[in-house]
Structures are given as C-alpha cells and as structure tokens.
Design a protein around this motif. Sequence first.
Motif, PDB file in Angstrom:
ATOM      1  N   PRO A 194       0.815  -1.241   0.156  1.00 54.23           N
ATOM      2  CA  PRO A 194       0.146   0.009   0.066  1.00 54.23           C
ATOM      3  C   PRO A 194       0.939   1.184  -0.055  1.00 54.23           C
ATOM      4  N   ASP A 195       0.206   2.439  -0.285  1.00 50.35           N
ATOM      5  CA  ASP A 195       0.942   3.627  -0.395  1.00 50.35           C
ATOM      6  C   ASP A 195       1.212   4.281   1.036  1.00 50.35           C
ATOM      7  N   TYR A 196       2.273   5.002   1.423  1.00 51.93           N
ATOM      8  CA  TYR A 196       2.576   5.437   2.639  1.00 51.93           C
ATOM      9  C   TYR A 196       1.517   6.157   3.303  1.00 51.93           C
ATOM     10  N   ASP A 197       0.980   7.264   2.648  1.00 52.71           N
ATOM     11  CA  ASP A 197      -0.065   8.034   2.980  1.00 52.71           C
ATOM     12  C   ASP A 197      -1.444   7.214   3.299  1.00 52.71           C
ATOM     13  N   TYR A 198      -1.720   6.289   2.393  1.00 52.35           N
ATOM     14  CA  TYR A 198      -2.927   5.403   2.729  1.00 52.35           C
ATOM     15  C   TYR A 198      -2.952   4.830   3.990  1.00 52.35           C
ATOM     16  N   VAL A 199      -1.872   4.380   4.420  1.00 52.42           N
ATOM     17  CA  VAL A 199      -1.719   3.614   5.811  1.00 52.42           C
ATOM     18  C   VAL A 199      -1.612   4.726   6.894  1.00 52.42           C
ATOM     19  N   ARG A 200      -1.107   5.561   6.648  1.00 53.76           N
ATOM     20  CA  ARG A 200      -1.046   6.763   7.775  1.00 53.76           C
ATOM     21  C   ARG A 200      -2.574   7.221   7.960  1.00 53.76           C
ATOM     22  N   GLU A 201      -3.194   7.522   6.920  1.00 51.96           N
ATOM     23  CA  GLU A 201      -4.700   7.967   7.025  1.00 51.96           C
ATOM     24  C   GLU A 201      -5.336   6.779   7.690  1.00 51.96           C
ATOM     25  N   LEU A 202      -5.123   5.517   7.227  1.00 52.59           N
ATOM     26  CA  LEU A 202      -5.810   4.377   7.782  1.00 52.59           C
ATOM     27  C   LEU A 202      -5.894   4.484   9.448  1.00 52.59           C
ATOM     28  N   ARG A 203      -4.576   4.514  10.036  1.00 54.29           N
ATOM     29  CA  ARG A 203      -4.281   4.311  11.257  1.00 54.29           C
ATOM     30  C   ARG A 203      -4.849   5.745  11.872  1.00 54.29           C
ATOM     31  N   GLU A 204      -4.751   6.811  11.403  1.00 56.81           N
ATOM     32  CA  GLU A 204      -5.473   7.991  12.055  1.00 56.81           C
ATOM     33  C   GLU A 204      -6.873   7.798  12.185  1.00 56.81           C
ATOM     34  N   ILE A 205      -7.464   7.327  11.296  1.00 56.32           N
ATOM     35  CA  ILE A 205      -8.800   7.214  11.378  1.00 56.32           C
ATOM     36  C   ILE A 205      -9.290   6.265  12.397  1.00 56.32           C
ATOM     37  N   THR A 206      -8.383   5.214  12.534  1.00 50.56           N
ATOM     38  CA  THR A 206      -8.885   4.268  13.715  1.00 50.56           C
ATOM     39  C   THR A 206      -8.684   4.565  14.775  1.00 50.56           C
ATOM     40  N   GLU A 207      -7.720   5.458  15.145  1.00 50.01           N
ATOM     41  CA  GLU A 207      -7.262   6.022  16.421  1.00 50.01           C
ATOM     42  C   GLU A 207      -8.574   7.022  16.676  1.00 50.01           C
ATOM     43  N   LYS A 208      -8.833   7.734  15.832  1.00 51.29           N
ATOM     44  CA  LYS A 208      -9.697   8.979  16.066  1.00 51.29           C
ATOM     45  C   LYS A 208     -11.080   8.327  16.318  1.00 51.29           C
ATOM     46  N   ASN A 209     -11.535   7.033  15.779  1.00 49.42           N
ATOM     47  CA  ASN A 209     -12.713   6.401  16.101  1.00 49.42           C
ATOM     48  C   ASN A 209     -12.824   5.498  16.834  1.00 49.42           C
ATOM     49  N   ASN A 210     -11.733   5.206  17.741  1.00 46.75           N
ATOM     50  CA  ASN A 210     -11.717   4.082  18.736  1.00 46.75           C
ATOM     51  C   ASN A 210     -11.846   2.699  17.914  1.00 46.75           C
ATOM     52  N   ILE A 211     -11.400   2.672  16.706  1.00 45.07           N
ATOM     53  CA  ILE A 211     -11.446   1.358  16.186  1.00 45.07           C
ATOM     54  C   ILE A 211     -10.027   0.628  16.286  1.00 45.07           C
ATOM     55  N   ILE A 212     -10.245  -0.451  16.920  1.00 52.87           N
ATOM     56  CA  ILE A 212      -8.969  -1.383  17.197  1.00 52.87           C
ATOM     57  C   ILE A 212      -8.236  -1.795  15.787  1.00 52.87           C
ATOM     58  N   PHE A 213      -6.982  -1.477  15.513  1.00 51.64           N
ATOM     59  CA  PHE A 213      -6.192  -1.895  14.569  1.00 51.64           C
ATOM     60  C   PHE A 213      -5.309  -3.285  14.683  1.00 51.64           C
ATOM     61  N   VAL A 214      -5.545  -4.079  13.975  1.00 48.56           N
ATOM     62  CA  VAL A 214      -4.922  -5.288  13.973  1.00 48.56           C
ATOM     63  C   VAL A 214      -3.928  -5.505  12.630  1.00 48.56           C
ATOM     64  N   ALA A 215      -2.777  -5.496  12.910  1.00 49.80           N
ATOM     65  CA  ALA A 215      -1.858  -5.798  11.578  1.00 49.80           C
ATOM     66  C   ALA A 215      -1.421  -7.400  11.681  1.00 49.80           C
ATOM     67  N   ASP A 216      -1.932  -7.976  10.608  1.00 53.40           N
ATOM     68  CA  ASP A 216      -1.698  -9.312  10.211  1.00 53.40           C
ATOM     69  C   ASP A 216      -0.151  -9.331   9.473  1.00 53.40           C
ATOM     70  N   GLU A 217       0.770  -9.742  10.694  1.00 53.91           N
ATOM     71  CA  GLU A 217       2.084  -9.589  10.149  1.00 53.91           C
ATOM     72  C   GLU A 217       2.758 -11.154  10.084  1.00 53.91           C
ATOM     73  N   ILE A 218       1.645 -12.087   9.878  1.00 52.70           N
ATOM     74  CA  ILE A 218       1.969 -13.435   9.961  1.00 52.70           C
ATOM     75  C   ILE A 218       3.005 -13.830   8.866  1.00 52.70           C
ATOM     76  N   GLN A 219       2.925 -13.122   7.758  1.00 51.44           N
ATOM     77  CA  GLN A 219       3.723 -13.382   6.609  1.00 51.44           C
ATOM     78  C   GLN A 219       4.887 -12.378   6.557  1.00 51.44           C
TER      79      GLN A 219
END
Length: 394
Positions: A194-219
């Motif tokens: 993904p694009d850097y800015d997209y991931v940054r925006e995704l994380r900002e939105i989850t924090e702002k809206n109290n959405i738990i952010f799960v990073a699947d780093e299995i692979q």
Amino acid sequence: MENYEDEYIANTYQRLPVHIKNGEEARLYDENGKEYIDMMGGYGVAIFGYSNDKIKKAVCDQMDILPIAHASEYTEARNNFVKKLADSVPAGIDKFYLGNTGAEAIEAAIKVVKKSSKKHKLVAMTNSYHGKTLGALSITYSNKYRKYFDDILIKDVQFIRYNNTDDLKLLEKDDDIAAVFFEPVQGEGGINIPDYDYVRELREITEKNNIIFVADEIQSGLGRTGKMWAHQHFDITPDIITIGKGIGGGIPMSVTAGRHEFMDNLEKGEQSSTTGGNPIACAAGTAVLEQLTLDLINDVAKKGEYFRSKLNESLNDVKIVKEVRGLGLMNAIELRVKFLPVLMDLINKGVLALYSGINIIRMLSPYVISYDDLSKASSIIGESINEYYKEVIK
C-alpha cells in the motif's frame, strides 16, 4: 519410495510434482538428488533455511530437558521466549497469547477485539488472507475459500478496498466498527504494497474513531520485508499484531501480541491451547529472535533490492510481465497470462516458487539465500518467462 500420501491424505492441497528429501541453507534436494533453489521457504516459514545450527541445538537441548508442558505450568523455556519477544515488538505491545498457527493467532485476535469493544463489526480488505478456520475465513476475502461455508461465517464483516482512500470514509460513517484487520503487505493476495499516505490515514482514522487496529504480520513480519515488522515502513504502531510462520524456526508456533488494555479482556478459559507455548516451540522461538539482528534484517532489504533488479534485467520488455514488485524477500512477478506453465518449467529447471491467484508468481525465500543463488534464480525465472512469452506470441 512408494507414495501413500495421495491415497491417505485429504485432497486439500495443490500438490507439486516434487518429492523433497532434505535441505540445507536455501536449497532443497529431491529423492533423486536433484537440487532446487528454494524461493518458497515453506510458505515463509523457513526464514533461516534448513540447516540452522542454533535452532537445531535449541530444539534438541529442550527435548532432553522438557519436551512438553501445558501453559498452566510455568517453564523456563516459555519465560525466556516471552522476555525476548517483549524486547522485539513495538513499545506498548506488552501481552501475548501463544498458539500454534497463524490462523489461531487471528482467531485469538478476533476474540480480543470482540471482547474489548462494545461494537460489533469487523472490517477487512479486498484480497485479504487471514486463514481458513471459521473466524479467520470470515475476514478472508477470496470467494473460492468462502463459498461453501458462508452460512457459518461471522456475519458482521465488511470488506473495503485495499489501498483505496475513498473507502476509508466508510470507517468514519459507521460507529459500530470494532476493529480493522490489515496486512501491511498482502501475501496471498499477490504481494500488494500500500501507499505510505494511505496507511497513515487508515491508522489516524482508526485511532480517532476508537477502532482497534490489527496488523496481520504472519507473513510480512520478523524481518521479511527488510524491517522487523512491515508496519514500520509506514511509521505506525498497531494495537494488536498477529505473528506466525517463521517465529518457530520450523516448529509450529504463533503469537497474538497486543496492548494489555485489550489482551487483558480475555478471561481464563476463553482462549487456550493444549500445545500453545510448549517448551520446544519456545526454545526454537528464542533461537529465532536471537538471530534476527538489525544487520541481518538490513541484509534482507539489500538482497530484495538486488533480486528485483536482476529480475527486471531478465524481464525487460517481456510483454507478458505486468510488474515486478516486493519489499525485502517478499516478492512477486505479476503476469498478463496464467502462471502455471512457468511454474512447472521453473520446477524442471531447479527453482521452487509460490503463486497467487492465477497469474502471480510469489517468492518467499529464506533470509540465508546467497546473492549467487538470487542471481541464478532470477536468470532461470527470466529464461522460463521469456520462453513462455515466445510460445504465447507464436
């Protein structure tokens, strides 16, 4: 050797026409002694290849001391492993559930977010892959895995487009979203970055809206992309990380790692495993983490850049190649045609590779692979694709 596998094992795997007998470093050998450059890495498990002395010694020593102990009992092996793991994960990630498989780590993460949030919906991404157990399958995108089991999957799941900023607005409009499950680099989906800015925006939105952010780093975790964790490419920290594949050095192991304010919501008995966190896996896991040095991970990044540059040289102006992409030793070649003839030719020429979908060749080579083998593999891959291209245009 007589083959009993096809007779007795359930037909749930796409089998390759190769019988592996043994391996060393990043090379595998079949029953006739034929040598293969391993670009599969046991689907990303064999990060240190097939002859790592430290992992072998850790496992053998632990077998002599204590091979199995339930997680209800304290053990030195588990104690050592979790301390080492705590030093390896981002700050704030401080509680772990130890399991056996990546899918099990996802199942535990689903329980954690469901228990922690007063909200109900789970959000995952198009082309996502999180496993095939029922909870994990519920947030896995591909219909070919889901279609016969849809009636028993989790219902409150919504898929949004990966790397699409427009769909992030949906997260702000729905106040019933408990968590977003996100692969920092999609593996099964085709090594999508993904694009850097997209991931940054995704994380900002989850924090702002109290959405738990799960990073699947299995692979993508444990140095695979040239950083310890793939999410570090985007300068974010998730709330929960799922870890698997290479963490046990070939011994089945997985971890659900998260902030204690979420992980502590699971009560006794709500998630457990007979063999999760067993002494042998923990001893192997400690040996793995001890070897994941910054120098090694930086070398993974350099090897990936080298490999992609060699591939681009070999595949320059080959019109059936759409793109070569990757981070570290997590790489893909997307074709404009089906990959199967190329994959079979690679096996004949002594290279074992993975695939995604119907047109993507995927590669997860061991970190110990040599530059010479990367060069040789890129030449063979280039040769096979060029030969197939000539067949296609006849």
